[in-house]
Design an enzyme around this catalytic site. Structure first.
Site, short mmCIF file in Angstrom:
data_model
loop_
_atom_site.label_atom_id
_atom_site.label_comp_id
_atom_site.label_asym_id
_atom_site.label_seq_id
_atom_site.Cartn_x
_atom_site.Cartn_y
_atom_site.Cartn_z
N HIS A 1 0.83 -1.20 0.00
CA HIS A 1 0.00 0.00 0.00
C HIS A 1 0.87 1.26 0.00
CE1 HIS A 1 -3.53 2.49 1.35
NE2 HIS A 1 -2.53 3.23 1.83
N HIS B 1 -5.21 7.58 -2.21
CA HIS B 1 -6.15 6.58 -1.72
C HIS B 1 -7.30 6.36 -2.69
CE1 HIS B 1 -4.68 7.07 2.66
NE2 HIS B 1 -4.13 6.02 2.08
N HIS C 1 1.80 4.76 -2.69
CA HIS C 1 1.96 6.20 -2.48
C HIS C 1 3.32 6.68 -3.00
CE1 HIS C 1 -1.71 6.58 -0.31
NE2 HIS C 1 -1.30 5.96 0.79
#
Length: 476
Positions: A217, A227, A221
């Protein structure tokens, strides 16, 4: 609030559906406000209470934004589902972004990206950590032209560390079971750097916090993804364990990363062939934002984004996760070459006032207003003032401070005139001899003098912190 108290409140709200926010315990409201300030700060969050109706409206607007993001019924009131989502473990990066990317869609301008682990977790062996990180990055290299190479010395594109609490990036971790990790978007300095909260228990299983899933995850970024609102997506903000055996990048994330970098079957672009600005269009040297000798000309917030000005350029920082971008001032405000001072005035008629030499401009929605520029004497400054060194509007007082040499004035925006009893000496009130740039951010006043910056608690009248100007600039 204790866990028992929170559970009791949730049971009450399950029965009652929703309770008016202003009737809830102050501690519950404070926790909700902290959540919204951390993850929905771009829409503005004020603490709801007995202070004003506008502060409650601001809280409700932010809460609606959060509810809409998570697919909760949009009520603007704290209910069971909303509090339940707020209590879940999650990534520390803001949920406010456009199109699933960071502002400006930053990405790496090369296909080989290096990474280095500078601080390991004691929860796992170094080999286990290295293997989990490599497996997480392979999710992206399998579907794009990107390749990742771990190095063990020198400066890497992505620096990985496990640290607890405050760890040098203005965004401290909060202990176990809250914010698990965070990462910066691609760019120079801190761009791409990925930090994991050492107060979590890191594992490779369903117990504790699975490092592979969180790393995958956060690396999203670090590569430019923000998101996602798709609950099955890897980039959904809250932590959810899934079976990692044979795990592949979900379709939503795959489409996002390929939109930035292309597919693995497409020919890659030689990074050495990236277009460079023509020397004739930028004859003056670009200021070094990472120099410890950096002296700012001006600084201000504009729509919750920080702007720092130096010579003919400015740096913009939308959040701590976005990379720093260097732009010409004239690309933002045609006709203005250099900024001596600037401040933002919020309200129904939000505006930015920009000073250059003996003139000033008022700008709304990035457009100069008719009738400007105007001379400084229109503000009530004496004729001997040839330029304003710094300016800042204080939301707590409604006054604007104008700094000139070793003195400052207080301008009453509501009455459109200078306050009596000024000028006053800067040093007597702020413990610095002069101010080159000033801005208000998250309740603190920041005063730049030379290469140093002072964090000042205006309400308590004291200095809380001092540091170099370049610490805002994502520099290693």
């Amino acid at each position: 609030m204790a866990v028992v108290g929170l559970c009791f409140l949730m049971m009450v709200m399950t029965c009652c559906k929703a309770v008016p926010t202003e009737s809830l315990p102050e501690e519950t409201i404070a926790k909700a406000q902290d959540y919204l300030s951390s993850f929905y700060s771009d829409v503005g969050v004020s603490a709801p209470g007995s202070v004003s109706r506008s502060s409650l409206d601001s809280f409700e607007d932010s809460l609606k934004k959060m509810q809409e993001f998570f697919g909760i019924e949009v009520t603007g009131q704290l209910d069971y589902k909303t509090l339940d989502v707020m209590s879940q473990r999650r990534c520390g990066v803001s949920d406010v972004a456009r199109y699933g990317y960071f502002d400006g869609q930053p990405k790496w301008d090369k296909t080989e990206i290096t990474y280095r682990v500078t601080d390991y977790t004691p929860d796992m062996s170094q080999n286990e950590v290295d293997s989990a990180l490599a497996k997480a990055l392979r999710l992206y290299s399998d579907v794009t032209p990107l390749q990742f190479r771990q190095i063990h010395s020198g400066t890497a594109d992505i620096t990985v560390m496990f640290k607890a609490k405050s760890h040098g990036d203005f965004f401290p971790f909060d202990g176990p079971n809250g914010t698990l990790a965070h990462a910066f978007s691609p760019g120079e300095g801190h761009g791409g750097d990925t930090h994991f909260d050492q107060d979590e228990t890191w594992t490779l299983t369903f117990s504790g916090t699975n490092l592979f899933l969180v790393a995958a995850h956060e690396f999203g970024h670090a590569l430019g993804l923000a998101h996602s609102q798709v609950q099955s997506a890897l980039m959904f903000p809250t932590y959810q364990y899934v079976n990692t055996e044979g795990y592949v990048l979900p379709e939503d994330d795959k489409q996002g990363i390929q939109a930035l970098y292309g597919t693995s079957t497409q020919p890659t672009v030689n990074p050495n062939q990236s277009p460079q600005p023509a020397p004739s269009s930028s004859p003056e040297p670009v200021p070094d934002r990472c120099s410890t000798d950096l002296v700012l000309d001006a600084a201000t917030t504009i729509y919750n984004t920080l702007y720092f000005f130096k010579d003919n350029y400015y740096w913009r920082r939308r959040s701590f996760w976005d990379g720093i971008r260097t732009r010409k001032i004239q690309s933002l405000w045609p006709g203005i070459k250099k900024v001596d001072a600037a401040y933002e005035l919020n309200g129904r008629q939000s505006s930015v006032t920009v000073f250059e030499g003996k003139m000033y401009w008022k700008i709304r929605r990035y457009s100069v207003q008719p009738g400007y520029p105007k001379p400084l004497r229109n503000l009530g400054l004496p004729s001997y003032v040839r330029k304003v060194d710094a300016a800042v509007h204080l939301t707590s007082t409604g006054k604007t401070l104008l700094f000139v040499n070793d003195a400052y004035w207080s301008y009453n925006e509501r009455r459109d005139r200078m306050d009596r009893g000024y000028p006053k000496y800067i040093y007597r009130d702020f413990a610095v001899s002069r101010v080159d740039a000033a801005f208000e951010y998250r309740g603190y006043l920041y005063l730049s003098s030379g290469s140093m910056q002072t964090e000042y608690d205006y309400r308590r009248g004291r200095v809380t912190h001092s540091f170099f100007n370049n610490q805002w600039m994502n520099c290693n």
